[in-house]
Design a protein around this motif. Structure first.
Motif, PDB file in Angstrom:
ATOM      1  N   GLU A  11      11.466   8.884  -4.804  1.00  0.00           N
ATOM      2  CA  GLU A  11      12.190   7.799  -4.143  1.00  0.00           C
ATOM      3  C   GLU A  11      12.167   7.993  -2.631  1.00  0.00           C
ATOM      4  O   GLU A  11      11.957   7.043  -1.872  1.00  0.00           O
ATOM      5  CB  GLU A  11      13.622   7.725  -4.660  1.00  0.00           C
ATOM      6  CG  GLU A  11      13.714   7.177  -6.064  1.00  0.00           C
ATOM      7  CD  GLU A  11      15.119   7.212  -6.632  1.00  0.00           C
ATOM      8  OE1 GLU A  11      16.055   7.651  -5.918  1.00  0.00           O
ATOM      9  OE2 GLU A  11      15.289   6.799  -7.792  1.00  0.00           O
ATOM     10  N   GLU A  12      12.361   9.232  -2.192  1.00  0.00           N
ATOM     11  CA  GLU A  12      12.302   9.544  -0.759  1.00  0.00           C
ATOM     12  C   GLU A  12      10.890   9.310  -0.222  1.00  0.00           C
ATOM     13  O   GLU A  12      10.707   8.772   0.870  1.00  0.00           O
ATOM     14  CB  GLU A  12      12.731  10.998  -0.518  1.00  0.00           C
ATOM     15  CG  GLU A  12      12.665  11.441   0.924  1.00  0.00           C
ATOM     16  CD  GLU A  12      13.663  10.730   1.830  1.00  0.00           C
ATOM     17  OE1 GLU A  12      13.484  10.806   3.060  1.00  0.00           O
ATOM     18  OE2 GLU A  12      14.613  10.101   1.330  1.00  0.00           O
ATOM     19  N   PHE A  13       9.893   9.700  -0.994  1.00  0.00           N
ATOM     20  CA  PHE A  13       8.498   9.487  -0.574  1.00  0.00           C
ATOM     21  C   PHE A  13       8.218   7.992  -0.402  1.00  0.00           C
ATOM     22  O   PHE A  13       7.644   7.568   0.608  1.00  0.00           O
ATOM     23  CB  PHE A  13       7.538  10.099  -1.594  1.00  0.00           C
ATOM     24  CG  PHE A  13       6.101   9.899  -1.230  1.00  0.00           C
ATOM     25  CD1 PHE A  13       5.497  10.698  -0.275  1.00  0.00           C
ATOM     26  CD2 PHE A  13       5.352   8.907  -1.837  1.00  0.00           C
ATOM     27  CE1 PHE A  13       4.167  10.509   0.077  1.00  0.00           C
ATOM     28  CE2 PHE A  13       4.028   8.704  -1.490  1.00  0.00           C
ATOM     29  CZ  PHE A  13       3.433   9.512  -0.527  1.00  0.00           C
ATOM     30  N   VAL A  14       8.632   7.189  -1.368  1.00  0.00           N
ATOM     31  CA  VAL A  14       8.428   5.734  -1.283  1.00  0.00           C
ATOM     32  C   VAL A  14       9.150   5.184  -0.057  1.00  0.00           C
ATOM     33  O   VAL A  14       8.595   4.375   0.700  1.00  0.00           O
ATOM     34  CB  VAL A  14       8.903   5.029  -2.573  1.00  0.00           C
ATOM     35  CG1 VAL A  14       8.949   3.517  -2.384  1.00  0.00           C
ATOM     36  CG2 VAL A  14       8.000   5.398  -3.748  1.00  0.00           C
ATOM     37  N   ARG A  15      10.377   5.622   0.166  1.00  0.00           N
ATOM     38  CA  ARG A  15      11.141   5.162   1.326  1.00  0.00           C
ATOM     39  C   ARG A  15      10.395   5.457   2.621  1.00  0.00           C
ATOM     40  O   ARG A  15      10.274   4.604   3.506  1.00  0.00           O
ATOM     41  CB  ARG A  15      12.524   5.812   1.348  1.00  0.00           C
ATOM     42  CG  ARG A  15      13.440   5.264   2.449  1.00  0.00           C
ATOM     43  CD  ARG A  15      14.770   6.008   2.523  1.00  0.00           C
ATOM     44  NE  ARG A  15      14.623   7.422   2.850  1.00  0.00           N
ATOM     45  CZ  ARG A  15      14.267   7.910   4.053  1.00  0.00           C
ATOM     46  NH1 ARG A  15      14.005   7.078   5.049  1.00  0.00           N
ATOM     47  NH2 ARG A  15      14.170   9.210   4.262  1.00  0.00           N
ATOM     48  N   ASN A  24       4.589  -2.992   2.249  1.00  0.00           N
ATOM     49  CA  ASN A  24       5.656  -3.986   2.378  1.00  0.00           C
ATOM     50  C   ASN A  24       6.769  -3.800   1.368  1.00  0.00           C
ATOM     51  O   ASN A  24       7.884  -4.255   1.585  1.00  0.00           O
ATOM     52  CB  ASN A  24       5.085  -5.403   2.230  1.00  0.00           C
ATOM     53  CG  ASN A  24       4.177  -5.746   3.390  1.00  0.00           C
ATOM     54  OD1 ASN A  24       4.500  -5.471   4.527  1.00  0.00           O
ATOM     55  ND2 ASN A  24       3.034  -6.336   3.086  1.00  0.00           N
ATOM     56  N   ASN A  25       6.469  -3.168   0.242  1.00  0.00           N
ATOM     57  CA  ASN A  25       7.486  -2.967  -0.791  1.00  0.00           C
ATOM     58  C   ASN A  25       7.097  -1.798  -1.683  1.00  0.00           C
ATOM     59  O   ASN A  25       5.966  -1.300  -1.621  1.00  0.00           O
ATOM     60  CB  ASN A  25       7.717  -4.251  -1.603  1.00  0.00           C
ATOM     61  CG  ASN A  25       6.439  -4.759  -2.226  1.00  0.00           C
ATOM     62  OD1 ASN A  25       5.771  -4.035  -2.960  1.00  0.00           O
ATOM     63  ND2 ASN A  25       6.094  -6.009  -1.928  1.00  0.00           N
ATOM     64  N   ALA A  26       8.051  -1.392  -2.518  1.00  0.00           N
ATOM     65  CA  ALA A  26       7.832  -0.226  -3.377  1.00  0.00           C
ATOM     66  C   ALA A  26       6.690  -0.459  -4.359  1.00  0.00           C
ATOM     67  O   ALA A  26       5.946   0.476  -4.689  1.00  0.00           O
ATOM     68  CB  ALA A  26       9.120   0.113  -4.121  1.00  0.00           C
ATOM     69  N   SER A  27       6.508  -1.690  -4.814  1.00  0.00           N
ATOM     70  CA  SER A  27       5.420  -1.982  -5.753  1.00  0.00           C
ATOM     71  C   SER A  27       4.063  -1.674  -5.137  1.00  0.00           C
ATOM     72  O   SER A  27       3.164  -1.165  -5.820  1.00  0.00           O
ATOM     73  CB  SER A  27       5.475  -3.445  -6.200  1.00  0.00           C
ATOM     74  OG  SER A  27       6.624  -3.665  -6.987  1.00  0.00           O
ATOM     75  N   GLU A  28       3.889  -1.969  -3.863  1.00  0.00           N
ATOM     76  CA  GLU A  28       2.620  -1.658  -3.195  1.00  0.00           C
ATOM     77  C   GLU A  28       2.372  -0.153  -3.155  1.00  0.00           C
ATOM     78  O   GLU A  28       1.247   0.302  -3.348  1.00  0.00           O
ATOM     79  CB  GLU A  28       2.600  -2.224  -1.774  1.00  0.00           C
ATOM     80  CG  GLU A  28       2.450  -3.723  -1.721  1.00  0.00           C
ATOM     81  CD  GLU A  28       2.370  -4.237  -0.295  1.00  0.00           C
ATOM     82  OE1 GLU A  28       2.305  -3.419   0.652  1.00  0.00           O
ATOM     83  OE2 GLU A  28       2.364  -5.468  -0.124  1.00  0.00           O
ATOM     84  N   VAL A  29       3.420   0.610  -2.915  1.00  0.00           N
ATOM     85  CA  VAL A  29       3.296   2.065  -2.879  1.00  0.00           C
ATOM     86  C   VAL A  29       2.883   2.582  -4.254  1.00  0.00           C
ATOM     87  O   VAL A  29       1.959   3.391  -4.381  1.00  0.00           O
ATOM     88  CB  VAL A  29       4.622   2.736  -2.432  1.00  0.00           C
ATOM     89  CG1 VAL A  29       4.506   4.253  -2.472  1.00  0.00           C
ATOM     90  CG2 VAL A  29       5.031   2.262  -1.042  1.00  0.00           C
ATOM     91  N   ARG A  35      -3.814   3.512  -8.188  1.00  0.00           N
ATOM     92  CA  ARG A  35      -5.262   3.408  -7.894  1.00  0.00           C
ATOM     93  C   ARG A  35      -5.857   4.786  -7.680  1.00  0.00           C
ATOM     94  O   ARG A  35      -6.958   5.090  -8.173  1.00  0.00           O
ATOM     95  CB  ARG A  35      -5.499   2.512  -6.676  1.00  0.00           C
ATOM     96  CG  ARG A  35      -5.424   1.031  -6.984  1.00  0.00           C
ATOM     97  CD  ARG A  35      -5.928   0.188  -5.817  1.00  0.00           C
ATOM     98  NE  ARG A  35      -5.076   0.300  -4.639  1.00  0.00           N
ATOM     99  CZ  ARG A  35      -3.977  -0.421  -4.422  1.00  0.00           C
ATOM    100  NH1 ARG A  35      -3.592  -1.321  -5.301  1.00  0.00           N
ATOM    101  NH2 ARG A  35      -3.277  -0.251  -3.328  1.00  0.00           N
ATOM    102  N   LEU A  36      -5.148   5.640  -6.947  1.00  0.00           N
ATOM    103  CA  LEU A  36      -5.630   7.005  -6.740  1.00  0.00           C
ATOM    104  C   LEU A  36      -5.723   7.762  -8.058  1.00  0.00           C
ATOM    105  O   LEU A  36      -6.692   8.484  -8.308  1.00  0.00           O
ATOM    106  CB  LEU A  36      -4.722   7.750  -5.764  1.00  0.00           C
ATOM    107  CG  LEU A  36      -4.820   7.320  -4.310  1.00  0.00           C
ATOM    108  CD1 LEU A  36      -3.728   8.001  -3.493  1.00  0.00           C
ATOM    109  CD2 LEU A  36      -6.183   7.654  -3.752  1.00  0.00           C
ATOM    110  N   LEU A  37      -4.724   7.611  -8.899  1.00  0.00           N
ATOM    111  CA  LEU A  37      -4.739   8.267 -10.203  1.00  0.00           C
ATOM    112  C   LEU A  37      -5.896   7.748 -11.049  1.00  0.00           C
ATOM    113  O   LEU A  37      -6.592   8.523 -11.710  1.00  0.00           O
ATOM    114  CB  LEU A  37      -3.408   8.049 -10.927  1.00  0.00           C
ATOM    115  CG  LEU A  37      -3.305   8.628 -12.334  1.00  0.00           C
ATOM    116  CD1 LEU A  37      -3.517  10.148 -12.320  1.00  0.00           C
ATOM    117  CD2 LEU A  37      -1.955   8.280 -12.943  1.00  0.00           C
TER     118      LEU A  37
END
Length: 88
Positions: A11-15, A24-29, A35-37
């Motif tokens: 959660e901190e990483f996404v923030r 722009n939002n958590a979904s993009e993150v 995609r990397l996985l």
């Protein structure tokens, strides 16, 4: 698709990613991470299904390319000792 619990670390990483302005939002993150996985898993499958069998065939056709097991064990033991010495 259900919601997922990320835990405080992610959660901190996404923030932080959102604060950077790159997303722009958590979904993009999350999609970027997926995609990397996906790329990682595809590369792993290629390695398992193509590269390893090719190296095995190469070794069977030319055994002199192989490294004796005792040499490998010795190298690992040397590395283990060096790593242990550095840790002290």
């Amino acid at each position: 698709m259900p919601n997922v619990a990320l835990g405080s670390h992610y959660e901190e990483f996404v923030r932080k990613q959102l604060e950077s302005g790159r997303y722009n939002n958590a979904s993009e993150v999350v999609r970027a991470g997926l995609r990397l996985l996906e790329d990682h898993e595809a590369a792993r499958e290629r390695w398992l299904n193509e590269e390893i069998p090719a190296r095995y065939d190469e070794l069977m056709n030319k055994p002199s390319l192989g490294i004796p097991a005792e040499t490998v064990r010795s190298r690992f033991e040397t590395k283990r000792r060096n790593d242990a010495a550095k840790a002290k």
